[in-house]
Write a protein that holds these residues in place. Structure first.
Motif, PDB file in Angstrom:
ATOM      1  N   PHE A 161       0.822  -1.209   0.000  1.00  0.00           N
ATOM      2  CA  PHE A 161       0.000   0.000   0.000  1.00  0.00           C
ATOM      3  C   PHE A 161       0.854   1.257   0.000  1.00  0.00           C
ATOM      4  O   PHE A 161       0.445   2.288  -0.554  1.00  0.00           O
ATOM      5  CB  PHE A 161      -0.966   0.020   1.184  1.00  0.00           C
ATOM      6  N   ARG A 162       2.032   1.208   0.609  1.00  0.00           N
ATOM      7  CA  ARG A 162       2.926   2.361   0.559  1.00  0.00           C
ATOM      8  C   ARG A 162       3.245   2.713  -0.890  1.00  0.00           C
ATOM      9  O   ARG A 162       3.244   3.887  -1.274  1.00  0.00           O
ATOM     10  CB  ARG A 162       4.198   2.064   1.362  1.00  0.00           C
ATOM     11  N   TYR A 163       3.531   1.717  -1.700  1.00  0.00           N
ATOM     12  CA  TYR A 163       3.803   1.925  -3.127  1.00  0.00           C
ATOM     13  C   TYR A 163       2.572   2.471  -3.829  1.00  0.00           C
ATOM     14  O   TYR A 163       2.649   3.481  -4.549  1.00  0.00           O
ATOM     15  CB  TYR A 163       4.241   0.589  -3.724  1.00  0.00           C
ATOM     16  N   TRP A 164       1.441   1.832  -3.616  1.00  0.00           N
ATOM     17  CA  TRP A 164       0.210   2.265  -4.288  1.00  0.00           C
ATOM     18  C   TRP A 164      -0.127   3.715  -3.936  1.00  0.00           C
ATOM     19  O   TRP A 164      -0.460   4.513  -4.821  1.00  0.00           O
ATOM     20  CB  TRP A 164      -0.944   1.345  -3.885  1.00  0.00           C
ATOM     21  N   GLU A 165      -0.042   4.049  -2.648  1.00  0.00           N
ATOM     22  CA  GLU A 165      -0.389   5.411  -2.239  1.00  0.00           C
ATOM     23  C   GLU A 165       0.636   6.420  -2.748  1.00  0.00           C
ATOM     24  O   GLU A 165       0.270   7.483  -3.259  1.00  0.00           O
ATOM     25  CB  GLU A 165      -0.493   5.494  -0.716  1.00  0.00           C
ATOM     26  N   ASP A 166       1.916   6.101  -2.623  1.00  0.00           N
ATOM     27  CA  ASP A 166       2.947   7.027  -3.102  1.00  0.00           C
ATOM     28  C   ASP A 166       2.732   7.386  -4.562  1.00  0.00           C
ATOM     29  O   ASP A 166       2.768   8.562  -4.945  1.00  0.00           O
ATOM     30  CB  ASP A 166       4.335   6.399  -2.944  1.00  0.00           C
ATOM     31  N   VAL A 167       2.549   6.372  -5.396  1.00  0.00           N
ATOM     32  CA  VAL A 167       2.444   6.605  -6.842  1.00  0.00           C
ATOM     33  C   VAL A 167       1.190   7.408  -7.166  1.00  0.00           C
ATOM     34  O   VAL A 167       1.248   8.416  -7.889  1.00  0.00           O
ATOM     35  CB  VAL A 167       2.439   5.265  -7.606  1.00  0.00           C
ATOM     36  N   HIS A 168       0.055   6.983  -6.653  1.00  0.00           N
ATOM     37  CA  HIS A 168      -1.205   7.638  -7.025  1.00  0.00           C
ATOM     38  C   HIS A 168      -1.310   9.053  -6.466  1.00  0.00           C
ATOM     39  O   HIS A 168      -1.797   9.961  -7.151  1.00  0.00           O
ATOM     40  CB  HIS A 168      -2.394   6.775  -6.587  1.00  0.00           C
ATOM     41  N   VAL A 169      -0.841   9.264  -5.249  1.00  0.00           N
ATOM     42  CA  VAL A 169      -0.889  10.616  -4.692  1.00  0.00           C
ATOM     43  C   VAL A 169       0.114  11.525  -5.391  1.00  0.00           C
ATOM     44  O   VAL A 169      -0.182  12.694  -5.663  1.00  0.00           O
ATOM     45  CB  VAL A 169      -0.654  10.583  -3.175  1.00  0.00           C
ATOM     46  N   ALA A 170       1.297  10.998  -5.712  1.00  0.00           N
ATOM     47  CA  ALA A 170       2.276  11.808  -6.449  1.00  0.00           C
ATOM     48  C   ALA A 170       1.722  12.227  -7.806  1.00  0.00           C
ATOM     49  O   ALA A 170       1.914  13.379  -8.246  1.00  0.00           O
ATOM     50  CB  ALA A 170       3.580  11.033  -6.624  1.00  0.00           C
ATOM     51  N   LEU A 171       1.025  11.332  -8.479  1.00  0.00           N
ATOM     52  CA  LEU A 171       0.430  11.669  -9.779  1.00  0.00           C
ATOM     53  C   LEU A 171      -0.696  12.686  -9.621  1.00  0.00           C
ATOM     54  O   LEU A 171      -0.822  13.623 -10.417  1.00  0.00           O
ATOM     55  CB  LEU A 171      -0.086  10.404 -10.463  1.00  0.00           C
ATOM     56  N   ALA A 172      -1.525  12.510  -8.586  1.00  0.00           N
ATOM     57  CA  ALA A 172      -2.622  13.454  -8.353  1.00  0.00           C
ATOM     58  C   ALA A 172      -2.084  14.837  -8.004  1.00  0.00           C
ATOM     59  O   ALA A 172      -2.568  15.863  -8.521  1.00  0.00           O
ATOM     60  CB  ALA A 172      -3.536  12.938  -7.244  1.00  0.00           C
ATOM     61  N   PHE A 173      -1.086  14.891  -7.132  1.00  0.00           N
ATOM     62  CA  PHE A 173      -0.463  16.173  -6.796  1.00  0.00           C
ATOM     63  C   PHE A 173       0.168  16.815  -8.040  1.00  0.00           C
ATOM     64  O   PHE A 173       0.101  18.032  -8.225  1.00  0.00           O
ATOM     65  CB  PHE A 173       0.614  15.964  -5.733  1.00  0.00           C
ATOM     66  N   SER A 174       0.785  15.988  -8.879  1.00  0.00           N
ATOM     67  CA  SER A 174       1.397  16.517 -10.100  1.00  0.00           C
ATOM     68  C   SER A 174       0.348  17.103 -11.033  1.00  0.00           C
ATOM     69  O   SER A 174       0.565  18.154 -11.649  1.00  0.00           O
ATOM     70  CB  SER A 174       2.171  15.405 -10.821  1.00  0.00           C
ATOM     71  N   GLY A 175      -0.789  16.421 -11.129  1.00  0.00           N
ATOM     72  CA  GLY A 175      -1.876  16.962 -11.939  1.00  0.00           C
ATOM     73  C   GLY A 175      -2.356  18.299 -11.413  1.00  0.00           C
ATOM     74  O   GLY A 175      -2.611  19.237 -12.193  1.00  0.00           O
ATOM     75  N   TRP A 176      -2.465  18.410 -10.085  1.00  0.00           N
ATOM     76  CA  TRP A 176      -2.892  19.682  -9.489  1.00  0.00           C
ATOM     77  C   TRP A 176      -1.883  20.789  -9.772  1.00  0.00           C
ATOM     78  O   TRP A 176      -2.256  21.903 -10.139  1.00  0.00           O
ATOM     79  CB  TRP A 176      -3.082  19.512  -7.983  1.00  0.00           C
ATOM     80  N   LEU A 177      -0.593  20.480  -9.623  1.00  0.00           N
ATOM     81  CA  LEU A 177       0.444  21.471  -9.901  1.00  0.00           C
ATOM     82  C   LEU A 177       0.407  21.904 -11.359  1.00  0.00           C
ATOM     83  O   LEU A 177       0.540  23.092 -11.676  1.00  0.00           O
ATOM     84  CB  LEU A 177       1.820  20.894  -9.567  1.00  0.00           C
ATOM     85  N   MET A 178       0.246  20.941 -12.257  1.00  0.00           N
ATOM     86  CA  MET A 178       0.217  21.268 -13.673  1.00  0.00           C
ATOM     87  C   MET A 178      -0.933  22.214 -13.998  1.00  0.00           C
ATOM     88  O   MET A 178      -0.788  23.142 -14.802  1.00  0.00           O
ATOM     89  CB  MET A 178       0.086  19.988 -14.500  1.00  0.00           C
TER      90      MET A 178
END
Length: 290
Positions: free
Chosen positions: A186-203
């Motif tokens: 779950f650490r992997y799953w959460e890291d990847v998906h939250v990093a992508l979501a945060f990146s989308g918000w920043l973009m």
């Protein structure tokens, strides 16, 4: 669908807010979960998120679809493992009695326990193993408690303790060996998906001319995850670090109000830096021994 293709769709769609219109967010997420992969949902809904908190929530719900691929598209769920003062999983106090199907104990950090959550995936001791069971958030004996201290980030996604008192578990969902099967990945799953979501918000909140590197790095991370979604690899760690570095490069280019939100809420991704360091060291040691 590539993340760059989703950029155009996300850029023109209405903004979404967990705090302002949870019903709309639920409908939009449900529609996307029926047609897109989890990484695509995290990226696109991160773009559409009004706040980093909403972006985090969308990424987290995408990660929950890795924990339970049968989770209904319109359901909101949380993975419940943390306990106050828990330093080792051997100290876990939450118990599940398989004979009576009763759950007892307390978890210290459960998102939206008081607002909108549907399902809890609770890790508990069962005999000599850790098992994960599913209960509804409004089941008899499930009691959300007041937070013991103010949450320093993501104020629009409150996390509070939840107490379980003789909660009858009726769902057939069971995951044995929950540490290996769920907690570690779950650490992997959460890291990847939250990093992508945060990146989308920043973009969505930065000048498009300066986001090409972030989009490319996010695309690489999504591709690596799609090829190996079960657990971290050195390539996945490298790709995640590249995404985080690209996020940092955008910091001076953000408007003052956006920068303030980002500086407050990006701490969430940094909390796992020590753990990712341990994962990297373990993977490198395993690679060297081959």
């Amino acid at each position: 669908m590539s993340l760059s293709a989703l950029c155009q769709r996300g850029a023109t769609a209405p903004r979404l807010s967990l705090e302002q219109d949870a019903a709309l967010l639920r409908r939009e997420l449900a529609t996307s979960f029926r047609t897109l992969t989890s990484v695509e949902v995290a990226w696109q809904h991160g773009q559409r998120a009004a706040t980093p908190g909403t972006a985090f929530f969308c990424g987290y719900q995408a990660a929950m679809r890795q924990l339970d691929p049968q989770l209904a598209a319109d359901a909101w769920a949380a993975f419940c493992i943390s306990e106050a003062g828990l330093r080792s999983l051997r100290q876990m106090q939450t118990r599940f009695d398989e004979r009576t199907s009763c759950l007892n104990g307390e978890k210290s950090h459960v998102m939206l326990a008081r607002r909108g959550l549907d399902l809890l995936y609770v890790v508990a001791v069962c005999d000599d193993d850790l098992v994960c069971v599913q209960v509804t958030a409004d089941a008899a004996g499930v009691e959300p408690l007041e937070a013991r201290k103010e949450q320093p980030f993501l104020p629009d996604v409150p996390h509070t303790p939840v107490h379980f008192s003789n909660v009858t578990v009726t769902s057939a969902y069971r995951c044995l060996h929950a540490h290996q099967q769920l907690n570690k990945p779950f650490r992997y799953w959460e890291d990847v998906h939250v990093a992508l979501a945060f990146s989308g918000w920043l973009m969505a909140n930065a000048d498009a001319d300066n986001t090409h590197s972030l989009v490319a790095a996010a695309g690489r991370l999504a591709d690596i995850f799609s090829a190996r979604p079960k657990d971290y690899s050195l390539a996945a760690l490298d790709a995640l670090e590249d995404v985080l570095a690209c996020q940092d490069e955008l910091l001076p280019l953000l408007a003052d109000d956006v920068r303030a939100l980002w500086l407050r809420d990006r701490i969430l991704l940094q909390l796992a830096v020590p753990l990712r360091g341990k994962i990297r060291a373990s993977l490198m040691a395993a690679q060297a021994s081959v």
